[in-house]
Scaffold this motif. Structure first.
Motif, PDB file in Angstrom:
ATOM      1  N   LEU A 110       0.831  -1.193   0.000  1.00  0.00           N
ATOM      2  CA  LEU A 110       0.000   0.000   0.000  1.00  0.00           C
ATOM      3  C   LEU A 110       0.869   1.248   0.000  1.00  0.00           C
ATOM      4  N   ILE A 111       0.350   2.302  -0.636  1.00  0.00           N
ATOM      5  CA  ILE A 111       1.006   3.599  -0.606  1.00  0.00           C
ATOM      6  C   ILE A 111       0.060   4.588   0.069  1.00  0.00           C
ATOM      7  N   PRO A 112       0.379   5.042   1.284  1.00  0.00           N
ATOM      8  CA  PRO A 112      -0.475   6.026   1.953  1.00  0.00           C
ATOM      9  C   PRO A 112      -0.520   7.334   1.170  1.00  0.00           C
ATOM     10  N   GLY A 113      -1.730   7.836   0.968  1.00  0.00           N
ATOM     11  CA  GLY A 113      -1.907   9.113   0.304  1.00  0.00           C
ATOM     12  C   GLY A 113      -1.713   9.089  -1.199  1.00  0.00           C
ATOM     13  N   GLY A 114      -1.511   7.944  -1.780  1.00  0.00           N
ATOM     14  CA  GLY A 114      -1.281   7.901  -3.232  1.00  0.00           C
ATOM     15  C   GLY A 114      -1.496   6.512  -3.764  1.00  0.00           C
ATOM     16  N   GLY A 115      -0.781   6.197  -4.871  1.00  0.00           N
ATOM     17  CA  GLY A 115      -0.894   4.878  -5.482  1.00  0.00           C
ATOM     18  C   GLY A 115      -2.128   4.743  -6.340  1.00  0.00           C
ATOM     19  N   GLY A 116      -2.134   3.674  -7.139  1.00  0.00           N
ATOM     20  CA  GLY A 116      -3.282   3.408  -7.996  1.00  0.00           C
ATOM     21  C   GLY A 116      -4.396   2.733  -7.222  1.00  0.00           C
ATOM     22  N   ASN A 117      -5.473   2.396  -7.932  1.00  0.00           N
ATOM     23  CA  ASN A 117      -6.584   1.694  -7.309  1.00  0.00           C
ATOM     24  C   ASN A 117      -6.196   0.253  -6.989  1.00  0.00           C
ATOM     25  N   LEU A 118      -6.712  -0.248  -5.896  1.00  0.00           N
ATOM     26  CA  LEU A 118      -6.647  -1.678  -5.618  1.00  0.00           C
ATOM     27  C   LEU A 118      -7.756  -2.337  -6.429  1.00  0.00           C
ATOM     28  N   ALA A 119      -7.627  -3.606  -6.715  1.00  0.00           N
ATOM     29  CA  ALA A 119      -8.660  -4.257  -7.523  1.00  0.00           C
ATOM     30  C   ALA A 119      -8.619  -5.765  -7.345  1.00  0.00           C
ATOM     31  N   VAL A 120      -9.789  -6.389  -7.560  1.00  0.00           N
ATOM     32  CA  VAL A 120      -9.890  -7.841  -7.658  1.00  0.00           C
ATOM     33  C   VAL A 120     -10.322  -8.163  -9.071  1.00  0.00           C
ATOM     34  N   SER A 121     -10.245  -9.425  -9.452  1.00  0.00           N
ATOM     35  CA  SER A 121     -10.465  -9.785 -10.855  1.00  0.00           C
ATOM     36  C   SER A 121     -11.912 -10.046 -11.214  1.00  0.00           C
ATOM     37  N   ALA A 122     -12.765 -10.297 -10.201  1.00  0.00           N
ATOM     38  CA  ALA A 122     -14.163 -10.633 -10.496  1.00  0.00           C
ATOM     39  C   ALA A 122     -15.002 -10.349  -9.260  1.00  0.00           C
ATOM     40  N   GLY A 123     -16.317 -10.386  -9.460  1.00  0.00           N
ATOM     41  CA  GLY A 123     -17.207 -10.211  -8.327  1.00  0.00           C
ATOM     42  C   GLY A 123     -17.104 -11.388  -7.368  1.00  0.00           C
ATOM     43  N   GLY A 124     -17.447 -11.171  -6.105  1.00  0.00           N
ATOM     44  CA  GLY A 124     -17.405 -12.243  -5.121  1.00  0.00           C
ATOM     45  C   GLY A 124     -17.471 -11.698  -3.704  1.00  0.00           C
ATOM     46  N   TYR A 125     -17.463 -12.619  -2.749  1.00  0.00           N
ATOM     47  CA  TYR A 125     -17.497 -12.254  -1.328  1.00  0.00           C
ATOM     48  C   TYR A 125     -16.072 -12.376  -0.808  1.00  0.00           C
ATOM     49  N   TYR A 126     -15.415 -11.245  -0.591  1.00  0.00           N
ATOM     50  CA  TYR A 126     -13.975 -11.228  -0.371  1.00  0.00           C
ATOM     51  C   TYR A 126     -13.600 -11.052   1.107  1.00  0.00           C
ATOM     52  N   HIS A 127     -12.655 -11.874   1.530  1.00  0.00           N
ATOM     53  CA  HIS A 127     -11.989 -11.678   2.810  1.00  0.00           C
ATOM     54  C   HIS A 127     -10.805 -10.754   2.541  1.00  0.00           C
ATOM     55  N   ILE A 128     -10.874  -9.537   3.090  1.00  0.00           N
ATOM     56  CA  ILE A 128      -9.850  -8.532   2.788  1.00  0.00           C
ATOM     57  C   ILE A 128      -9.056  -8.208   4.054  1.00  0.00           C
ATOM     58  N   LEU A 129      -7.741  -8.223   3.901  1.00  0.00           N
ATOM     59  CA  LEU A 129      -6.836  -7.861   4.987  1.00  0.00           C
ATOM     60  C   LEU A 129      -6.071  -6.603   4.600  1.00  0.00           C
ATOM     61  N   GLY A 130      -5.859  -5.722   5.565  1.00  0.00           N
ATOM     62  CA  GLY A 130      -5.054  -4.533   5.337  1.00  0.00           C
ATOM     63  C   GLY A 130      -4.232  -4.220   6.567  1.00  0.00           C
ATOM     64  N   ASN A 131      -2.976  -3.944   6.377  1.00  0.00           N
ATOM     65  CA  ASN A 131      -2.102  -3.615   7.503  1.00  0.00           C
ATOM     66  C   ASN A 131      -1.473  -2.249   7.244  1.00  0.00           C
ATOM     67  N   THR A 132      -1.883  -1.270   8.060  1.00  0.00           N
ATOM     68  CA  THR A 132      -1.403   0.092   7.843  1.00  0.00           C
ATOM     69  C   THR A 132      -0.076   0.363   8.552  1.00  0.00           C
ATOM     70  N   VAL A 133       0.472  -0.650   9.215  1.00  0.00           N
ATOM     71  CA  VAL A 133       1.811  -0.522   9.784  1.00  0.00           C
ATOM     72  C   VAL A 133       2.838  -1.039   8.779  1.00  0.00           C
TER      73      VAL A 133
END
Length: 465
Positions: free
Chosen positions: A335-358
């Motif tokens: 991840l890039i705080p304050g910038g970077g491109g969009n995050l994306a998945v390849s298809a529709g679905g019910y996603y388990h998403i993890l994010g670590n801001t440290v």
């Protein structure tokens, strides 16, 4: 002549000076002495019908102060035994050397000390005497009495079934009724007090139910605009349409419901960190986006997001429900705080998403959910698929259990991600089997609808009907 006038003037001034300097002699009062205190009884165990009756009388001897006895000040002090009167409740009497306590007065005092109903407690009583100006104080002997508090008619009638539940969009189960019992049922503390620690989604609302699965009666508040009402206040039965506002911050909260006094209190147990997931799938609006949660508020976020088929499948993270601080794609799961491109998945679905801001990392895994267990249709070898309800954000399946059966939830028919219950109604990764008598409790034999709630940020639960 002038000489004699001066002499007379001097004498007049001198006389006035000595007159002005003359001191009044204050009266001197001799010391009194400590009184001897006695009580009409050493055991007080009234019932509700005795509320207005005098149940104990205290008398004391004359402290022999020098002033009129009608001006002497006395304070009867009552405290729990062993506290050395550090939290004493006092009653002041002027002149008289006796006083009575009604059952209602004494009951209020001992209940204020935290005593429970219908339990005998030791109480210390002493008398402090003094002149009316508090001078020359003496303490009497200590009289010990045993008091049993009784239940007075409560301001709000408690649930007849001795159970209480929380429901609302602030809760893990939403407005669905019946509610997931283990996660949303209060514990009965005594006949008029209930307490529970619950997950609450910030800035939403809830009510309390005396019967799970019914809307006939509820406990709520009269006015949701009362300042700080989210921290507690006055409640009652069926008080119009006002719901109780949850605190602004998402987290775990302990709610105490006091039917005796018609008061509830809400105390923070722990706050969750939140990471919002706005994207193309919901109009790129952080304020209405689902969120991931960090139960330890440590920057380690976990959550589930349903991304329907269609669109770009792009999204970002924001640390607030606005665009003031976004996190974008830095490539290779970073991840890039304050910038970077969009995050994306390849298809529709019910996603388990993890994010670590440290560590500034993220991942998204499409999931489907199933039940696996000892019940006949599975025998720990076959997954029973659950169906997703996008309108209510829940997964459901129907199973039939026999005595002693247990099960777990798992993703994608694999043990890599599975949830169990350690005994508090909330699901944790690799937790204990559901139905384990030592933790979540046994499952009754029969056919059950099982509901899985994964839509809350970082807090997951279930219901068995």
């Amino acid at each position: 002549m002038k000489y004699f006038s001066k002499i007379l003037f001097f004498m007049a001034v001198t006389g006035a000076f000595f007159t002005a300097c003359k001191k009044d002699t204050l009266p001197f009062y001799t010391h009194g002495s400590a009184t001897v205190l006695s009580a009409s009884t050493n055991v007080v165990a009234p019932v509700t019908a005795d509320s207005n009756k005098n149940v104990i009388t205290f008398l004391w001897t004359n402290p022999q102060y020098a002033t009129d006895s009608s001006t002497i000040k006395y304070m009867v002090q009552i405290d729990s035994s062993g506290r050395n009167f550090s939290k004493a409740v006092s009653k002041t009497i002027i002149g008289s050397r006796t006083t009575n306590y009604t059952a209602k007065e004494l009951n209020a005092i001992v209940l204020g000390m935290g005593f429970k109903f219908n339990v005998a407690y030791d109480v210390d009583v002493r008398l402090v005497s003094s002149y009316g100006n508090n001078n020359d104080q003496f303490q009497s002997n200590i009289v010990k009495i045993k008091v049993t508090p009784y239940v007075t008619p409560p301001k709000v009638m408690p649930p007849a079934g001795k159970m209480l539940f929380i429901v609302g969009n602030a809760t893990a189960g939403g407005w669905g009724n019946p509610v997931p019992v283990a996660a949303q049922q209060f514990t009965l503390i005594d006949s008029v007090t209930y307490q529970g620690t619950f997950f609450l989604n910030g800035s939403n609302s809830y009510v309390l139910l005396p019967v799970n699965g019914k809307w006939d009666n509820k406990y709520n508040i009269a006015d949701a605009s009362v300042p700080k009402i989210s921290e507690g206040g006055v409640f009652g039965a069926n008080m119009g349409n006002a719901n109780i506002p949850a605190p602004a911050a998402t987290g775990m909260y302990t709610i105490n419901v006091d039917f005796q006094n018609g008061i509830f209190t809400v105390t923070k147990a722990s706050l969750f960190g939140l990471l919002y997931v706005p994207g193309d799938y919901q109009g790129w609006t952080p304020a209405t986006a689902p969120a991931l949660g960090a139960p330890a508020n440590d920057g380690n976020f976990d959550g589930y997001v349903n991304i329907p088929a269609g669109g770009s499948y792009a999204f970002k993270f924001t640390t607030k429900p606005d665009w003031s601080n976004s996190l974008g794609d830095g490539g290779n799961g970073t991840l890039i705080p304050g910038g970077g491109g969009n995050l994306a998945v390849s298809a529709g679905g019910y996603y388990h998403i993890l994010g670590n801001t440290v560590a500034n990392t993220w991942s998204a895994t499409a999931t489907t959910w199933s039940l696996i267990g000892s019940f006949a249709a599975s025998s720990w070898g076959k997954d029973i698929p659950m169906m997703y309800d996008a309108n209510n954000h829940i997964w459901t399946a129907t199973i039939t259990t026999a005595a002693g059966d247990q099960f777990k939830f798992r993703a994608n028919n694999d043990w890599g991600l599975n949830y169990g219950d350690p005994g508090k109604g909330s699901l944790v990764v690799n937790g204990n089997n559901i139905g384990d008598p030592a933790h979540s409790g046994a499952i009754l034999p029969g056919t059950h609808i099982v509901t899985l709630y994964l839509n809350n940020p970082g807090y997951y639960t279930y219901m068995i009907q």
